[in-house]
Design a protein around this motif. Sequence first.
Motif, PDB file in Angstrom:
ATOM      1  N   ARG A  44       0.732  -1.156   0.036  1.00  0.00           N
ATOM      2  CA  ARG A  44      -0.112  -0.134   0.119  1.00  0.00           C
ATOM      3  C   ARG A  44       0.813   1.494   0.084  1.00  0.00           C
ATOM      4  NH1 ARG A  44      -4.269   2.108   4.957  1.00  0.00           N
ATOM      5  NH2 ARG A  44      -4.340   3.969   3.933  1.00  0.00           N
ATOM      6  N   ASP A  45       2.073   1.304   0.851  1.00  0.00           N
ATOM      7  CA  ASP A  45       2.513   2.565   1.132  1.00  0.00           C
ATOM      8  C   ASP A  45       3.899   2.562   0.384  1.00  0.00           C
ATOM      9  OD1 ASP A  45       0.668   3.502   2.529  1.00  0.00           O
ATOM     10  OD2 ASP A  45       1.006   2.645   4.245  1.00  0.00           O
ATOM     11  N   GLY A  46       4.506   1.639  -0.126  1.00  0.00           N
ATOM     12  CA  GLY A  46       5.796   1.603  -0.844  1.00  0.00           C
ATOM     13  C   GLY A  46       6.907   1.209   0.195  1.00  0.00           C
ATOM     14  N   PRO A  47       7.985   1.030  -0.491  1.00  0.00           N
ATOM     15  CA  PRO A  47       9.086   0.655   0.344  1.00  0.00           C
ATOM     16  C   PRO A  47       9.453   1.778   1.645  1.00  0.00           C
ATOM     17  CG  PRO A  47       9.723   0.684  -1.985  1.00  0.00           C
ATOM     18  CD  PRO A  47       8.435   1.145  -1.776  1.00  0.00           C
ATOM     19  N   MET A  48       9.818   0.898   2.772  1.00  0.00           N
ATOM     20  CA  MET A  48      10.261   1.875   3.902  1.00  0.00           C
ATOM     21  C   MET A  48      11.067   0.998   4.750  1.00  0.00           C
ATOM     22  SD  MET A  48       6.424   1.458   5.839  1.00  0.00           S
ATOM     23  CE  MET A  48       5.438   1.662   4.556  1.00  0.00           C
ATOM     24  N   ARG A  49      11.653   1.598   5.837  1.00  0.00           N
ATOM     25  CA  ARG A  49      12.400   1.081   6.734  1.00  0.00           C
ATOM     26  C   ARG A  49      11.587   0.219   7.774  1.00  0.00           C
ATOM     27  NH1 ARG A  49      16.674   5.441   8.704  1.00  0.00           N
ATOM     28  NH2 ARG A  49      17.774   6.101   6.847  1.00  0.00           N
ATOM     29  N   SER A  50      12.025  -0.776   8.435  1.00  0.00           N
ATOM     30  CA  SER A  50      11.579  -1.552   9.298  1.00  0.00           C
ATOM     31  C   SER A  50      10.945  -0.676  10.470  1.00  0.00           C
ATOM     32  CB  SER A  50      12.425  -2.590   9.760  1.00  0.00           C
ATOM     33  OG  SER A  50      12.004  -3.525  10.702  1.00  0.00           O
ATOM     34  N   SER A  51      11.623   0.327  10.912  1.00  0.00           N
ATOM     35  CA  SER A  51      11.079   1.174  12.007  1.00  0.00           C
ATOM     36  C   SER A  51       9.994   1.743  11.485  1.00  0.00           C
ATOM     37  CB  SER A  51      12.235   1.934  12.543  1.00  0.00           C
ATOM     38  OG  SER A  51      12.389   2.787  11.403  1.00  0.00           O
ATOM     39  N   GLU A  52       9.783   2.202  10.159  1.00  0.00           N
ATOM     40  CA  GLU A  52       8.540   2.872   9.852  1.00  0.00           C
ATOM     41  C   GLU A  52       7.320   2.014   9.588  1.00  0.00           C
ATOM     42  OE1 GLU A  52       9.476   6.152   6.560  1.00  0.00           O
ATOM     43  OE2 GLU A  52      10.999   4.599   6.393  1.00  0.00           O
ATOM     44  N   LEU A  53       7.734   0.638   9.196  1.00  0.00           N
ATOM     45  CA  LEU A  53       6.862  -0.193   9.038  1.00  0.00           C
ATOM     46  C   LEU A  53       6.253  -0.635  10.340  1.00  0.00           C
ATOM     47  CD1 LEU A  53       5.199  -2.155   7.365  1.00  0.00           C
ATOM     48  CD2 LEU A  53       7.117  -3.965   7.734  1.00  0.00           C
ATOM     49  N   PRO A  81      19.118  -1.248  -0.614  1.00  0.00           N
ATOM     50  CA  PRO A  81      19.923  -0.171   0.205  1.00  0.00           C
ATOM     51  C   PRO A  81      18.808   1.373  -0.120  1.00  0.00           C
ATOM     52  CG  PRO A  81      21.231  -1.022  -1.419  1.00  0.00           C
ATOM     53  CD  PRO A  81      19.943  -1.741  -1.395  1.00  0.00           C
ATOM     54  N   ASP A  82      18.847   2.035   1.161  1.00  0.00           N
ATOM     55  CA  ASP A  82      18.035   3.173   1.461  1.00  0.00           C
ATOM     56  C   ASP A  82      18.652   4.342   0.566  1.00  0.00           C
ATOM     57  OD1 ASP A  82      16.689   5.480   2.020  1.00  0.00           O
ATOM     58  OD2 ASP A  82      16.342   4.785   4.108  1.00  0.00           O
ATOM     59  N   GLU A  83      18.183   4.634  -0.399  1.00  0.00           N
ATOM     60  CA  GLU A  83      18.883   5.826  -1.169  1.00  0.00           C
ATOM     61  C   GLU A  83      19.061   6.969  -0.619  1.00  0.00           C
ATOM     62  OE1 GLU A  83      16.267   6.486  -4.677  1.00  0.00           O
ATOM     63  OE2 GLU A  83      16.499   4.308  -5.370  1.00  0.00           O
ATOM     64  N   ARG A  84      18.499   7.391   0.674  1.00  0.00           N
ATOM     65  CA  ARG A  84      18.670   8.424   1.390  1.00  0.00           C
ATOM     66  C   ARG A  84      19.692   8.300   2.310  1.00  0.00           C
ATOM     67  NH1 ARG A  84      12.797   9.108   4.243  1.00  0.00           N
ATOM     68  NH2 ARG A  84      13.156   6.787   3.924  1.00  0.00           N
ATOM     69  N   ASP A  85      20.113   6.985   2.690  1.00  0.00           N
ATOM     70  CA  ASP A  85      21.026   6.806   3.764  1.00  0.00           C
ATOM     71  C   ASP A  85      21.617   5.352   3.572  1.00  0.00           C
ATOM     72  OD1 ASP A  85      22.712   6.099   5.989  1.00  0.00           O
ATOM     73  OD2 ASP A  85      21.151   6.784   7.494  1.00  0.00           O
ATOM     74  N   GLY A  86      22.725   5.469   2.948  1.00  0.00           N
ATOM     75  CA  GLY A  86      23.410   4.227   2.207  1.00  0.00           C
ATOM     76  C   GLY A  86      23.810   3.253   3.447  1.00  0.00           C
ATOM     77  N   ARG A  87      23.660   3.831   4.568  1.00  0.00           N
ATOM     78  CA  ARG A  87      23.932   2.670   5.741  1.00  0.00           C
ATOM     79  C   ARG A  87      22.771   1.968   6.186  1.00  0.00           C
ATOM     80  NH1 ARG A  87      25.533   6.947   9.795  1.00  0.00           N
ATOM     81  NH2 ARG A  87      23.505   7.930   8.809  1.00  0.00           N
ATOM     82  N   ALA A  88      21.798   2.300   5.561  1.00  0.00           N
ATOM     83  CA  ALA A  88      20.167   1.684   6.070  1.00  0.00           C
ATOM     84  C   ALA A  88      19.694   0.827   4.838  1.00  0.00           C
ATOM     85  CB  ALA A  88      19.210   2.923   6.518  1.00  0.00           C
ATOM     86  N   PHE A  89      18.531   0.267   5.013  1.00  0.00           N
ATOM     87  CA  PHE A  89      17.909  -0.555   4.343  1.00  0.00           C
ATOM     88  C   PHE A  89      16.350  -0.236   4.258  1.00  0.00           C
ATOM     89  CE2 PHE A  89      21.651  -3.011   5.086  1.00  0.00           C
ATOM     90  CZ  PHE A  89      22.264  -3.225   3.731  1.00  0.00           C
ATOM     91  N   VAL A  90      15.671  -0.401   2.958  1.00  0.00           N
ATOM     92  CA  VAL A  90      14.423  -0.300   3.173  1.00  0.00           C
ATOM     93  C   VAL A  90      13.866  -1.724   2.620  1.00  0.00           C
ATOM     94  CG1 VAL A  90      14.265   2.076   2.414  1.00  0.00           C
ATOM     95  CG2 VAL A  90      14.306   0.521   0.693  1.00  0.00           C
ATOM     96  N   LEU A  91      12.765  -1.742   2.769  1.00  0.00           N
ATOM     97  CA  LEU A  91      12.015  -3.311   2.783  1.00  0.00           C
ATOM     98  C   LEU A  91      11.034  -2.910   1.500  1.00  0.00           C
ATOM     99  CD1 LEU A  91      10.929  -4.210   6.532  1.00  0.00           C
ATOM    100  CD2 LEU A  91      12.626  -4.915   5.154  1.00  0.00           C
ATOM    101  N   ALA A  92      10.946  -3.711   0.694  1.00  0.00           N
ATOM    102  CA  ALA A  92      10.319  -3.874  -0.741  1.00  0.00           C
ATOM    103  C   ALA A  92       9.596  -5.183  -1.051  1.00  0.00           C
ATOM    104  CB  ALA A  92      11.095  -3.274  -2.036  1.00  0.00           C
TER     105      ALA A  92
END
Length: 153
Positions: A44-53, A81-92
């Motif tokens: 529904r909301d697209g890729p996001m970090r685990s904490s956001e999820l 890889p999170d495009e905003r922060d290369g150290r973090a990941f997003v879930l897709a």
Amino acid sequence: MVEFAEELGTQLVRLQRLRERNIAQISSGGVDGAAYVCLFRLLRDGPMRSSELAAMVNSDPSTVSRQVAQLVERGHVERLPDERDGRAFVLAVTQSGRDVAAAIQQHRTEALGRVIEKWKKEDRSALVGLLDRFLTDYETVRPDLPDQRTGNV
């Protein structure tokens, strides 16, 4: 008001039991049924970090982490890889995840359709409208949290 709230609470418990039974039925392939809540939110909301999820599904990060791990293991979700922060990941969601979600949605739609197929159109419409109103208000008021104005729980 109290008498309706009491009966509403009773009906919500009944609905939750039915929902848990249905989730158990769709849980297959080693994925906990509750993990599908995460899958559908990502769809529904697209890729996001685990904490956001975790915040979006009103769950604690450790629970979401376990659920996401199941989805990743089955190939329904991937970490990018999170495009905003290369150290973090997003879930897709992957194509496999989209396929599983589509099958679940089709099954759910067909099952609910059978439940309300003999209802009048205006009754079906009223149910959807009132349920949307109730859930929107529930999310806004958050009755599960202490009432900051009066100190009541």
